[in-house]
Design a protein around this motif. Structure first.
Motif, PDB file in Angstrom:
ATOM      1  N   TYR A 107      52.058  75.236  42.665  1.00 48.13           N
ATOM      2  CA  TYR A 107      52.865  74.752  41.541  1.00 48.13           C
ATOM      3  C   TYR A 107      54.325  74.581  41.971  1.00 48.13           C
ATOM      4  N   ALA A 108      54.838  75.568  42.703  1.00 48.89           N
ATOM      5  CA  ALA A 108      56.223  75.498  43.162  1.00 48.89           C
ATOM      6  C   ALA A 108      56.438  74.331  44.116  1.00 48.89           C
ATOM      7  N   SER A 109      55.453  74.059  44.967  1.00 47.18           N
ATOM      8  CA  SER A 109      55.592  72.946  45.914  1.00 47.18           C
ATOM      9  C   SER A 109      55.592  71.609  45.179  1.00 47.18           C
ATOM     10  N   LYS A 110      54.824  71.491  44.113  1.00 49.09           N
ATOM     11  CA  LYS A 110      54.832  70.262  43.320  1.00 49.09           C
ATOM     12  C   LYS A 110      56.182  70.079  42.639  1.00 49.09           C
ATOM     13  N   ILE A 111      56.713  71.170  42.082  1.00 46.39           N
ATOM     14  CA  ILE A 111      58.035  71.113  41.447  1.00 46.39           C
ATOM     15  C   ILE A 111      59.099  70.727  42.483  1.00 46.39           C
ATOM     16  N   ALA A 112      59.033  71.348  43.662  1.00 42.44           N
ATOM     17  CA  ALA A 112      60.012  71.063  44.717  1.00 42.44           C
ATOM     18  C   ALA A 112      59.906  69.621  45.198  1.00 42.44           C
ATOM     19  N   ALA A 113      58.691  69.105  45.314  1.00 36.80           N
ATOM     20  CA  ALA A 113      58.490  67.729  45.777  1.00 36.80           C
ATOM     21  C   ALA A 113      59.091  66.728  44.794  1.00 36.80           C
ATOM     22  N   ILE A 114      58.865  66.957  43.515  1.00 37.29           N
ATOM     23  CA  ILE A 114      59.424  66.057  42.491  1.00 37.29           C
ATOM     24  C   ILE A 114      60.950  66.138  42.504  1.00 37.29           C
ATOM     25  N   THR A 115      61.484  67.354  42.656  1.00 36.87           N
ATOM     26  CA  THR A 115      62.933  67.531  42.709  1.00 36.87           C
ATOM     27  C   THR A 115      63.525  66.818  43.917  1.00 36.87           C
ATOM     28  N   ILE A 116      62.886  66.939  45.068  1.00 36.54           N
ATOM     29  CA  ILE A 116      63.368  66.260  46.283  1.00 36.54           C
ATOM     30  C   ILE A 116      63.376  64.751  46.084  1.00 36.54           C
ATOM     31  N   MET A 117      62.324  64.228  45.449  1.00 37.26           N
ATOM     32  CA  MET A 117      62.281  62.790  45.168  1.00 37.26           C
ATOM     33  C   MET A 117      63.472  62.373  44.296  1.00 37.26           C
ATOM     34  N   ALA A 118      63.758  63.166  43.260  1.00 36.48           N
ATOM     35  CA  ALA A 118      64.879  62.852  42.367  1.00 36.48           C
ATOM     36  C   ALA A 118      66.202  62.916  43.116  1.00 36.48           C
ATOM     37  N   VAL A 119      66.350  63.901  44.000  1.00 40.14           N
ATOM     38  CA  VAL A 119      67.582  64.035  44.781  1.00 40.14           C
ATOM     39  C   VAL A 119      67.749  62.852  45.731  1.00 40.14           C
ATOM     40  N   ILE A 120      66.653  62.345  46.274  1.00 39.30           N
ATOM     41  CA  ILE A 120      66.722  61.170  47.157  1.00 39.30           C
ATOM     42  C   ILE A 120      67.247  59.966  46.386  1.00 39.30           C
ATOM     43  N   TYR A 121      66.729  59.760  45.183  1.00 39.13           N
ATOM     44  CA  TYR A 121      67.225  58.669  44.344  1.00 39.13           C
ATOM     45  C   TYR A 121      68.718  58.843  44.078  1.00 39.13           C
ATOM     46  N   LEU A 122      69.116  60.074  43.806  1.00 38.58           N
ATOM     47  CA  LEU A 122      70.520  60.362  43.511  1.00 38.58           C
ATOM     48  C   LEU A 122      71.394  60.150  44.746  1.00 38.58           C
ATOM     49  N   ALA A 123      70.898  60.555  45.916  1.00 32.65           N
ATOM     50  CA  ALA A 123      71.654  60.410  47.155  1.00 32.65           C
ATOM     51  C   ALA A 123      71.846  58.934  47.517  1.00 32.65           C
ATOM     52  N   VAL A 124      70.799  58.142  47.355  1.00 31.51           N
ATOM     53  CA  VAL A 124      70.899  56.702  47.631  1.00 31.51           C
ATOM     54  C   VAL A 124      71.925  56.066  46.704  1.00 31.51           C
ATOM     55  N   LEU A 125      71.918  56.475  45.445  1.00 30.56           N
ATOM     56  CA  LEU A 125      72.886  55.953  44.476  1.00 30.56           C
ATOM     57  C   LEU A 125      74.311  56.296  44.899  1.00 30.56           C
ATOM     58  N   PHE A 126      74.535  57.532  45.311  1.00 28.46           N
ATOM     59  CA  PHE A 126      75.877  57.951  45.716  1.00 28.46           C
ATOM     60  C   PHE A 126      76.346  57.191  46.958  1.00 28.46           C
ATOM     61  N   ILE A 127      75.499  57.101  47.951  1.00 27.28           N
ATOM     62  CA  ILE A 127      75.875  56.436  49.206  1.00 27.28           C
ATOM     63  C   ILE A 127      76.195  54.964  48.957  1.00 27.28           C
ATOM     64  N   LEU A 128      75.367  54.296  48.181  1.00 31.47           N
ATOM     65  CA  LEU A 128      75.539  52.862  47.945  1.00 31.47           C
ATOM     66  C   LEU A 128      76.794  52.572  47.124  1.00 31.47           C
ATOM     67  N   THR A 129      76.975  53.310  46.038  1.00 36.70           N
ATOM     68  CA  THR A 129      78.139  53.057  45.183  1.00 36.70           C
ATOM     69  C   THR A 129      79.440  53.454  45.876  1.00 36.70           C
ATOM     70  N   THR A 130      79.390  54.513  46.677  1.00 39.95           N
ATOM     71  CA  THR A 130      80.586  54.917  47.420  1.00 39.95           C
ATOM     72  C   THR A 130      80.943  53.876  48.477  1.00 39.95           C
ATOM     73  N   ALA A 131      79.931  53.309  49.140  1.00 38.28           N
ATOM     74  CA  ALA A 131      80.165  52.265  50.137  1.00 38.28           C
ATOM     75  C   ALA A 131      80.806  51.045  49.483  1.00 38.28           C
ATOM     76  N   MET A 132      80.334  50.652  48.316  1.00 34.25           N
ATOM     77  CA  MET A 132      80.923  49.511  47.607  1.00 34.25           C
ATOM     78  C   MET A 132      82.352  49.814  47.176  1.00 34.25           C
ATOM     79  N   LYS A 133      82.572  51.047  46.778  1.00 32.77           N
ATOM     80  CA  LYS A 133      83.923  51.451  46.385  1.00 32.77           C
ATOM     81  C   LYS A 133      84.888  51.327  47.559  1.00 32.77           C
ATOM     82  N   LEU A 134      84.478  51.793  48.726  1.00 28.80           N
ATOM     83  CA  LEU A 134      85.341  51.732  49.908  1.00 28.80           C
ATOM     84  C   LEU A 134      85.516  50.299  50.397  1.00 28.80           C
ATOM     85  N   MET A 135      84.451  49.509  50.345  1.00 26.49           N
ATOM     86  CA  MET A 135      84.558  48.109  50.763  1.00 26.49           C
ATOM     87  C   MET A 135      85.413  47.296  49.802  1.00 26.49           C
ATOM     88  N   GLY A 136      85.528  47.781  48.557  1.00 26.53           N
ATOM     89  CA  GLY A 136      86.356  47.088  47.581  1.00 26.53           C
ATOM     90  C   GLY A 136      87.835  47.269  47.790  1.00 26.53           C
TER      91      GLY A 136
END
Length: 253
Positions: A107-136
């Motif tokens: 159960y804990a591994s399933k919870i951790a896997a879903i959390t990691i997936m959500a963090v990946i989405y969040l990390a991609v969002l941060f990297i992409l928007t920050t890159a656009m901010k700096l390029m702007g």
């Protein structure tokens, strides 16, 4: 710990074996690029009245609000349905129960896997928007604001974990994958709208803390108030986690 890591790797493979999560990640990237492109064109079309760097300077925080409250929770509901309800319906959960791993670690591994997936989405969002901010044209001078944005993204991981536990708990009560997603979405949206219609109730529901960084950045609340809000969010997490695990432990397939 070895069995937990092996189980976690197995659950992550299940998630990323589904192409829809890559498609939804691409959609997230396209939304960011489209938003950045629109802001860039507005800056150019204003003939200097509004600078392009100004339009792109707050991209990380502007995009965070939509994704942390709507987009990523939807991904969490879908992943929870795939790892819980769908496996019960098609009978593949039996293979997981037969492996040499306790139900708690599973159960804990399933919870951790879903959390990691959500963090990946969040990390991609941060990297992409920050890159656009700096390029702007934000430049090196914006290092402090980038650090602040990173801290905001990091803080918002905690309410996401509560959403993961909430979705996992609901999936123990339902046997239909499609119904599971619908119920999760309806309850989540219902609580969110209730918090808007009745502002006094927003502070009592976990959906009111999706933008957790607002309590820590800028004008902060008194210490005792902060402690009570931390305790409230932690309490939700413990209740959802304990009920979800209890139902998972007693599940017969």
């Amino acid at each position: 710990m070895t069995t937990f890591i092996a189980s976690l790797q197995n659950e992550l493979m299940k998630i990323f074996a589904r192409k829809k999560f890559f498609v939804l990640l691409i959609i997230e990237i396209l939304i960011c690029l489209l938003s950045g492109g629109v802001n860039y064109l507005i800056g150019k079309a204003s003939a200097g009245a509004v600078s392009t760097s100004l339009m792109l300077s707050n991209m990380p925080m502007n995009m965070l609000s939509f994704f942390i409250q709507i987009y990523i929770p939807l991904m969490i509901f879908m992943a929870s349905c795939d790892l819980f309800t769908s496996e019960v319906q098609d009978g593949t959960i039996r293979a997981s129960f037969m492996r040499p791993v306790s139900r708690f670690k599973l159960y804990a591994s399933k919870i951790a896997a879903i959390t990691i997936m959500a963090v990946i989405y969040l990390a991609v969002l941060f990297i992409l928007t920050t890159a656009m901010k700096l390029m702007g044209g934000a430049g090196i001078a914006s290092a402090a604001s980038v650090a602040e944005s990173f801290f905001a993204y990091f803080l918002d991981i905690f309410p996401l974990i509560v959403v993961v536990l909430f979705a996992a708990m609901l999936n123990q009560l339902l046997n239909s994958p499609s119904l599971s997603i619908v119920i999760c979405v309806i309850i989540y949206i219902g609580l969110y709208i209730l918090g808007i219609v009745v502002p006094q109730a927003s502070g009592l529901m976990f959906t009111g803390y999706s933008e957790w960084h607002n309590l820590w950045l800028g004008v902060t609340l008194p210490f005792m108030t902060m402690i009570s809000k931390i305790g409230l969010l932690l309490g939700y997490g413990l209740v959802f986690g304990c009920i979800g695990y209890y139902l998972f432990e007693r599940k017969e397939v």
